[in-house]
Write an enzyme that holds these catalytic residues in place. Structure first.
Site, PDB file in Angstrom:
ATOM      1  N   ARG A 133       0.876  -1.184   0.000  1.00 34.70           N
ATOM      2  CA  ARG A 133       0.000   0.000   0.000  1.00 34.70           C
ATOM      3  C   ARG A 133       0.904   1.222   0.000  1.00 34.70           C
ATOM      4  NH1 ARG A 133      -5.414   1.244   3.499  1.00 34.70           N
ATOM      5  NH2 ARG A 133      -6.127  -0.286   1.976  1.00 34.70           N
ATOM      6  N   HIS A 172      -7.521   0.602  -6.339  1.00 39.21           N
ATOM      7  CA  HIS A 172      -7.695  -0.251  -5.151  1.00 39.21           C
ATOM      8  C   HIS A 172      -8.351  -1.559  -5.599  1.00 39.21           C
ATOM      9  CE1 HIS A 172      -7.929  -1.487  -1.123  1.00 39.21           C
ATOM     10  NE2 HIS A 172      -8.843  -0.668  -0.635  1.00 39.21           N
ATOM     11  N   GLN A 176     -10.130  -4.289  -3.222  1.00 38.91           N
ATOM     12  CA  GLN A 176     -11.421  -3.875  -2.683  1.00 38.91           C
ATOM     13  C   GLN A 176     -12.584  -4.360  -3.558  1.00 38.91           C
ATOM     14  OE1 GLN A 176     -12.290  -1.937   0.176  1.00 38.91           O
ATOM     15  NE2 GLN A 176     -14.340  -2.602  -0.453  1.00 38.91           N
ATOM     16  N   ASP A 214     -17.580   6.672  -1.342  1.00 40.27           N
ATOM     17  CA  ASP A 214     -16.301   6.578  -0.630  1.00 40.27           C
ATOM     18  C   ASP A 214     -16.028   7.952  -0.029  1.00 40.27           C
ATOM     19  OD1 ASP A 214     -13.773   5.830   0.295  1.00 40.27           O
ATOM     20  OD2 ASP A 214     -12.807   5.970  -1.677  1.00 40.27           O
ATOM     21  N   CYS A 254     -16.573   1.278   0.811  1.00 41.93           N
ATOM     22  CA  CYS A 254     -15.369   0.465   1.056  1.00 41.93           C
ATOM     23  C   CYS A 254     -14.916   0.567   2.506  1.00 41.93           C
ATOM     24  CB  CYS A 254     -14.250   0.905   0.122  1.00 41.93           C
ATOM     25  SG  CYS A 254     -13.861   2.654   0.267  1.00 41.93           S
ATOM     26  N   ARG A 272     -13.423  -9.109   2.131  1.00 40.78           N
ATOM     27  CA  ARG A 272     -12.027  -8.792   1.809  1.00 40.78           C
ATOM     28  C   ARG A 272     -11.156 -10.030   2.039  1.00 40.78           C
ATOM     29  NH1 ARG A 272     -10.456  -3.557   1.678  1.00 40.78           N
ATOM     30  NH2 ARG A 272      -8.711  -4.557   0.621  1.00 40.78           N
TER      31      ARG A 272
HETATM   32  N1  NVA Z   1     -10.237   6.340  -1.339  1.00 37.23           N
HETATM   33  C1  NVA Z   1      -9.844   5.952  -0.006  1.00 37.23           C
HETATM   34  C2  NVA Z   1     -10.021   4.477   0.160  1.00 37.23           C
HETATM   35  C3  NVA Z   1      -9.674   3.960   1.534  1.00 37.23           C
HETATM   36  C4  NVA Z   1      -9.849   2.470   1.630  1.00 37.23           C
HETATM   37  C5  NVA Z   1      -8.408   6.366   0.242  1.00 37.23           C
HETATM   38  O1  NVA Z   1      -7.584   6.216  -0.669  1.00 37.23           O
HETATM   39  O2  NVA Z   1      -8.104   6.848   1.335  1.00 37.23           O
HETATM   40  N1   CP Z   2     -11.389  -0.479   2.558  1.00 42.74           N
HETATM   41  C1   CP Z   2     -10.105  -0.557   2.951  1.00 42.74           C
HETATM   42  O1   CP Z   2      -9.191  -0.744   2.151  1.00 42.74           O
HETATM   43  O2   CP Z   2      -9.910  -0.421   4.289  1.00 42.74           O
HETATM   44  P1   CP Z   2      -8.497  -0.173   5.005  1.00 42.74           P
HETATM   45  O3   CP Z   2      -7.998   1.179   4.526  1.00 42.74           O
HETATM   46  O4   CP Z   2      -8.802  -0.181   6.477  1.00 42.74           O
HETATM   47  O5   CP Z   2      -7.555  -1.257   4.613  1.00 42.74           O
END
Ligand code: NVA
Ligand code: CP
Length: 321
Positions: A113, A141, A144, A235, A275, A303
């Protein structure tokens, strides 16, 4: 008809588009299977599929769901988890390519990540024996949406021909949703304010990848996007890394809240998806989040199963058949 018996070996899962339609269908089938088998514990057919294999976790941004479920998934498949320090592996200490070339000498896969999708791609391209999985970048992502479509299959059965509305930022989640919708024959409506629309490249990619007449349509008004759809997805308005823009974004997205009025425009029985993490009173009201339409914790649960399927497809394709 989709052939779900042959496995195309894939090194990485950086994007949904690393899969073709048959791969994604297979992944959902497999995810449903490992979910059903979980009750068997150590007797599950895939309980030793990653025996003797090491999977590293490299998280440069916060995570609850993705990290927890990947760690459980690796262990339940019989593999070992290695936690990496992001400041050592993605910082200035040594080039990303050198980190990847070290890791491939010891371990089998890295779940990453990070911010830059290009850095992730560079990482994956630098080590031909190392499997790399995208656990979220600023751009995509993909893990997800595997869970999301597993969840929708459970609720709907067949996915093809259904329509989802995504309301809000044309961000990483929206991008992966567009990719997966295209490959699964699902129509997607995306409503975003000016300046926050899905990138043109994603439109082109999704149009190119679309099967079974799947259509991606962009809207400015949330109400137009939601009219008559089968599910409404949203989101956060401010993704990780964009915190300095939070105030500007709160204003830009004020008309894009998923509330009961907006949900009432969707098909009766339409589902609400997120998500997570969610911000009640911003992108979704508490009443919608807590309503019977909301399947957000089913998505979170899945997940685990989606990521088990991904690990099997990449690392143990024979066990994935
Ligand atoms: N769009 C959000 C998703 C978190 C799972 C982010 O990138 O923070
Ligand atoms: N939806 C998701 O990816 O959650 P986290 O950021 O907690 O991993």
């Amino acid at each position: 008809m989709t052939n779900v018996t042959s496995v195309t070996p894939r090194k990485d899962f950086l994007s949904v588009l690393d899969f073709d339609a048959a791969d994604l269908e297979r992944c959902l089938e497999l995810a449903a299977r490992v979910k059903a088998d979980r009750v068997l514990g150590p007797q599950a057919p895939t309980a030793a599929a990653l025996s003797g294999r090491y999977v590293a976790m490299l998280f440069e941004k916060s995570s609850l769901r993705t990290r927890t479920t990947f760690e459980i998934a690796v262990r339940e498949l019989g593999g070992s988890v290695i936690g990496l320090q992001p400041e050592a592996a993605l910082g200035q200490r040594e080039p990303v390519a050198d980190v990847a070339r070290n890791l491939e000498r010891w371990i089998d896969a890295v779940v990453i990540r990070t911010f830059s999708h290009q850095v992730l791609e560079q990482f994956a391209a630098s080590a031909c024996r190392l499997h790399v999985i995208n656990a979220l970048t600023d751009a995509e992502h993909p893990c997800q949406v595997v869970a999301d479509f597993l969840t929708l299959r459970e609720h709907w059965g067949a996915l093809r021909g259904r329509t989802i509305a995504y309301v809000g930022d044309g961000n990483n989640v929206a991008t992966s949703l567009a990719h997966a919708s295209a490959l699964l024959g699902v129509n997607l409506h995306v409503a975003s304010p000016d300046g926050y629309r899905l990138p043109d490249t994603v439109l082109q990619q999704s149009t190119h990848a679309a099967v079974h007449g799947a259509r991606l349509r962009l809207f400015t008004e949330a109400a137009d996007a939601v009219a008559g759809v089968d599910a409404v997805y949203t989101d956060t308005w401010t993704s990780m890394g964009k915190e300095a823009e939070a105030e500007v974004r709160r204003h830009a997205f004020a008309g894009y809240q998923v509330n009961e009025d907006l949900m009432s425009l969707a098909k009766p029985g339409a589902l609400f998806m997120h998500c997570l993490p969610a911000h009640r009173g911003e992108e979704v009201t508490s009443d919608v989040f807590e309503s019977p339409a909301s399947i957000v914790f089913d998505q979170a649960e899945n997940r685990l199963h989606g990521q088990k399927a991904l690990l099997l497809m990449l690392l143990a394709p024979r066990a994935a058949t």
